[in-house]
Design a protein around this motif. Sequence first.
Motif, PDB file in Angstrom:
ATOM      1  N   ASP A 150      75.606  28.984  70.591  1.00 54.85           N
ATOM      2  CA  ASP A 150      76.182  28.664  68.913  1.00 54.85           C
ATOM      3  C   ASP A 150      75.180  28.024  68.095  1.00 54.85           C
ATOM      4  O   ASP A 150      75.550  28.224  67.075  1.00 54.85           O
ATOM      5  CB  ASP A 150      77.239  27.576  69.370  1.00 54.85           C
ATOM      6  N   HIS A 151      74.006  27.947  68.579  1.00 52.08           N
ATOM      7  CA  HIS A 151      72.933  27.405  67.683  1.00 52.08           C
ATOM      8  C   HIS A 151      71.816  28.433  67.754  1.00 52.08           C
ATOM      9  O   HIS A 151      70.916  28.218  67.175  1.00 52.08           O
ATOM     10  CB  HIS A 151      72.258  26.045  68.077  1.00 52.08           C
ATOM     11  N   GLY A 152      72.062  29.543  67.931  1.00 49.56           N
ATOM     12  CA  GLY A 152      71.006  30.608  67.921  1.00 49.56           C
ATOM     13  C   GLY A 152      69.970  30.420  68.917  1.00 49.56           C
ATOM     14  O   GLY A 152      68.902  30.877  68.612  1.00 49.56           O
ATOM     15  N   ALA A 153      70.185  29.887  70.025  1.00 51.76           N
ATOM     16  CA  ALA A 153      69.036  29.534  71.090  1.00 51.76           C
ATOM     17  C   ALA A 153      69.445  29.959  72.274  1.00 51.76           C
ATOM     18  O   ALA A 153      70.721  30.181  72.644  1.00 51.76           O
ATOM     19  CB  ALA A 153      68.687  28.184  71.118  1.00 51.76           C
ATOM     20  N   VAL A 154      68.432  30.245  72.956  1.00 50.07           N
ATOM     21  CA  VAL A 154      68.742  30.672  74.744  1.00 50.07           C
ATOM     22  C   VAL A 154      68.819  29.345  75.247  1.00 50.07           C
ATOM     23  O   VAL A 154      69.736  29.175  76.216  1.00 50.07           O
ATOM     24  CB  VAL A 154      67.649  31.400  75.189  1.00 50.07           C
ATOM     25  N   THR A 155      68.361  28.352  75.034  1.00 49.08           N
ATOM     26  CA  THR A 155      68.221  26.895  75.489  1.00 49.08           C
ATOM     27  C   THR A 155      68.095  25.773  74.623  1.00 49.08           C
ATOM     28  O   THR A 155      67.399  26.082  73.720  1.00 49.08           O
ATOM     29  CB  THR A 155      67.090  26.847  76.766  1.00 49.08           C
ATOM     30  N   ILE A 156      68.891  24.675  74.903  1.00 49.29           N
ATOM     31  CA  ILE A 156      68.637  23.523  73.984  1.00 49.29           C
ATOM     32  C   ILE A 156      68.029  22.419  75.032  1.00 49.29           C
ATOM     33  O   ILE A 156      68.509  22.356  75.991  1.00 49.29           O
ATOM     34  CB  ILE A 156      69.685  23.063  73.079  1.00 49.29           C
ATOM     35  N   GLY A 157      67.273  21.553  74.216  1.00 47.29           N
ATOM     36  CA  GLY A 157      66.688  20.510  75.162  1.00 47.29           C
ATOM     37  C   GLY A 157      67.096  19.127  74.508  1.00 47.29           C
ATOM     38  O   GLY A 157      67.143  18.992  73.248  1.00 47.29           O
ATOM     39  N   VAL A 158      67.489  18.026  75.266  1.00 48.27           N
ATOM     40  CA  VAL A 158      68.059  16.985  74.704  1.00 48.27           C
ATOM     41  C   VAL A 158      67.172  15.788  75.661  1.00 48.27           C
ATOM     42  O   VAL A 158      67.387  15.638  76.801  1.00 48.27           O
ATOM     43  CB  VAL A 158      69.510  16.756  74.632  1.00 48.27           C
ATOM     44  N   ARG A 159      66.611  14.826  75.061  1.00 47.57           N
ATOM     45  CA  ARG A 159      66.079  13.528  75.661  1.00 47.57           C
ATOM     46  C   ARG A 159      67.148  12.841  76.196  1.00 47.57           C
ATOM     47  O   ARG A 159      68.307  12.555  75.508  1.00 47.57           O
ATOM     48  CB  ARG A 159      65.070  12.779  74.673  1.00 47.57           C
ATOM     49  N   PRO A 160      67.021  12.056  77.285  1.00 46.27           N
ATOM     50  CA  PRO A 160      68.088  11.182  77.947  1.00 46.27           C
ATOM     51  C   PRO A 160      68.480  10.022  76.813  1.00 46.27           C
ATOM     52  O   PRO A 160      69.540   9.733  76.825  1.00 46.27           O
ATOM     53  CB  PRO A 160      67.280  10.520  79.002  1.00 46.27           C
ATOM     54  N   GLU A 161      67.394   9.617  76.230  1.00 50.64           N
ATOM     55  CA  GLU A 161      67.882   8.700  75.133  1.00 50.64           C
ATOM     56  C   GLU A 161      68.879   9.219  74.135  1.00 50.64           C
ATOM     57  O   GLU A 161      69.431   8.286  73.284  1.00 50.64           O
ATOM     58  CB  GLU A 161      66.655   7.874  74.492  1.00 50.64           C
ATOM     59  N   HIS A 162      69.117  10.485  73.916  1.00 55.58           N
ATOM     60  CA  HIS A 162      69.751  11.048  72.868  1.00 55.58           C
ATOM     61  C   HIS A 162      71.105  11.509  73.323  1.00 55.58           C
ATOM     62  O   HIS A 162      71.717  12.199  72.731  1.00 55.58           O
ATOM     63  CB  HIS A 162      69.030  12.068  72.173  1.00 55.58           C
ATOM     64  N   LEU A 163      71.106  11.470  74.751  1.00 54.34           N
ATOM     65  CA  LEU A 163      72.573  11.646  75.455  1.00 54.34           C
ATOM     66  C   LEU A 163      73.437  10.693  75.934  1.00 54.34           C
ATOM     67  O   LEU A 163      73.020   9.674  76.718  1.00 54.34           O
ATOM     68  CB  LEU A 163      72.224  12.558  76.537  1.00 54.34           C
ATOM     69  N   ALA A 164      74.430  10.183  75.218  1.00 55.35           N
ATOM     70  CA  ALA A 164      75.176   8.933  75.387  1.00 55.35           C
ATOM     71  C   ALA A 164      76.289   9.211  76.025  1.00 55.35           C
ATOM     72  O   ALA A 164      77.257  10.590  75.997  1.00 55.35           O
ATOM     73  CB  ALA A 164      75.273   8.405  74.007  1.00 55.35           C
ATOM     74  N   ILE A 165      76.966   8.363  76.683  1.00 56.15           N
ATOM     75  CA  ILE A 165      78.182   8.322  77.168  1.00 56.15           C
ATOM     76  C   ILE A 165      79.194   7.636  76.345  1.00 56.15           C
ATOM     77  O   ILE A 165      79.167   6.536  76.154  1.00 56.15           O
ATOM     78  CB  ILE A 165      78.314   7.614  78.763  1.00 56.15           C
ATOM     79  N   ASP A 166      80.175   8.568  76.104  1.00 54.84           N
ATOM     80  CA  ASP A 166      80.887   8.117  74.799  1.00 54.84           C
ATOM     81  C   ASP A 166      82.130   8.963  75.088  1.00 54.84           C
ATOM     82  O   ASP A 166      82.487  10.259  75.174  1.00 54.84           O
ATOM     83  CB  ASP A 166      80.311   8.624  73.603  1.00 54.84           C
ATOM     84  N   PRO A 167      83.470   8.185  75.219  1.00 47.43           N
ATOM     85  CA  PRO A 167      84.705   8.730  75.529  1.00 47.43           C
ATOM     86  C   PRO A 167      84.982   9.789  74.050  1.00 47.43           C
ATOM     87  O   PRO A 167      85.778  10.777  74.491  1.00 47.43           O
ATOM     88  CB  PRO A 167      85.843   7.668  75.107  1.00 47.43           C
ATOM     89  N   ALA A 168      84.465   9.677  73.183  1.00 45.09           N
ATOM     90  CA  ALA A 168      84.725  10.495  72.180  1.00 45.09           C
ATOM     91  C   ALA A 168      83.668  11.937  72.021  1.00 45.09           C
ATOM     92  O   ALA A 168      83.758  12.773  71.071  1.00 45.09           O
ATOM     93  CB  ALA A 168      84.268  10.031  70.431  1.00 45.09           C
ATOM     94  N   GLY A 169      82.869  11.895  73.103  1.00 45.95           N
ATOM     95  CA  GLY A 169      81.861  13.148  73.212  1.00 45.95           C
ATOM     96  C   GLY A 169      82.860  14.350  73.712  1.00 45.95           C
ATOM     97  O   GLY A 169      83.965  14.214  74.091  1.00 45.95           O
ATOM     98  N   THR A 170      82.045  15.534  73.784  1.00 45.13           N
ATOM     99  CA  THR A 170      82.781  16.604  73.865  1.00 45.13           C
ATOM    100  C   THR A 170      82.012  17.488  75.278  1.00 45.13           C
ATOM    101  O   THR A 170      82.264  18.641  75.602  1.00 45.13           O
ATOM    102  CB  THR A 170      82.596  17.893  72.902  1.00 45.13           C
ATOM    103  N   ILE A 171      81.146  16.787  75.916  1.00 46.36           N
ATOM    104  CA  ILE A 171      80.578  17.394  76.965  1.00 46.36           C
ATOM    105  C   ILE A 171      81.105  16.618  78.167  1.00 46.36           C
ATOM    106  O   ILE A 171      80.674  15.404  78.136  1.00 46.36           O
ATOM    107  CB  ILE A 171      79.214  17.316  77.001  1.00 46.36           C
ATOM    108  N   ALA A 172      81.637  17.424  79.006  1.00 43.44           N
ATOM    109  CA  ALA A 172      82.286  16.745  80.311  1.00 43.44           C
ATOM    110  C   ALA A 172      81.230  16.691  81.675  1.00 43.44           C
ATOM    111  O   ALA A 172      80.781  18.077  81.931  1.00 43.44           O
ATOM    112  CB  ALA A 172      83.629  17.404  80.803  1.00 43.44           C
TER     113      ALA A 172
END
Length: 347
Positions: A249-271
């Motif tokens: 969806d973002h025109g990439a083969v892979t995306i990377g995210v640092r742990p500090e940028h990945l939050a546990i949030d009930p409003a999130g969309t990644i299960a």
Amino acid sequence: MSGIVLEGVTKRFGDHLVTDGIDLVIPDGAFTVFVGPSGCGKTTLLRLIAGLEDIDSGRLLIDGVDAAQTSPAARGLAMVFQSYALYPHMTVRANLGFALKVARRPRAEIAARTESVAEMLNLTPFLDRRPGALSGGQRQRVAIGRALVREPKAFLFDEPLSNLDAELRAQMRIEIRRLQQQLGITAIYVTHDQAEAMTMADRIVVFRDGRVEQAGSPSEIYRNPASRFVAGFIGSPRMNFLGGAIAADHGAVTIGVRPEHLAIDPAGTIAAAVKAIEYLGSDSFVHLRAQSGETLIARGVPDLDLRPDEIVKLRIAPGSAHRFDADDRAMPTPTPAPGANVFEETV
């Protein structure tokens, strides 16, 4: 201070290419760290600079003079090895002054320089002891002092702290860095420990398969990794990688995210399912598995109440994802539209 420049430096052991045409500038007075996995060529390159291995092709310039064919002693460099390599039958005083004695320097000069270096490294109370009566950290300081007493153009460190325990390694990192800054001397430091690289370096050179993958300041390499390899190697805990629909969806083969940028949030969309939690006092890291199969790490608050196999939702901070192409090279990150979170998709 000494400027060191490598131009097309290549080294083979039989049919194995260890360093592949490396071009690199080691800045004057800077603390440069070579980092990478075992077998990537970083130690071999250090030995080529020191003269302990012969360069097959290319040039090594020290203060503008090609030193590739000069002897190790004539290069004016001092190397500190992983093993302390101290003479066990000699006192600390004798170990520190041995190189000057071999060089037939006057006794008064040897004594003066030995005393000065011992004071600088807090070794004065131990000058008449033998290495066997010293702690690991004290022995490492003697090894550094033995190099320092020669007044070298540059220091070369080959994983000097790997034999020490974690607490002593942290202490010695600070001492070595303080000493280098105090003297203003050029230093090249080899390690496979990215934490050492990040905490000590003015400039990091990341190696992979005999080549330079990226060179830059610790901040630059952490914030703008040039490849998926660098992104995954630099940073603790490691960067998370997501493929499939969210990357496409973002025109990439892979995306990377640092742990500090990945939050546990009930409003999130990644299960994702909780697999383990590391409690570190002021911090915690939650290990998860996304429904699409990727293993993820999220930085959480210490009092986070989670159970194994619990399903949670994750939210990626806007603008924090790194994009990588089919060759695992970094791609420019698009600027999100105002009010939009372009990095939240269902995995």
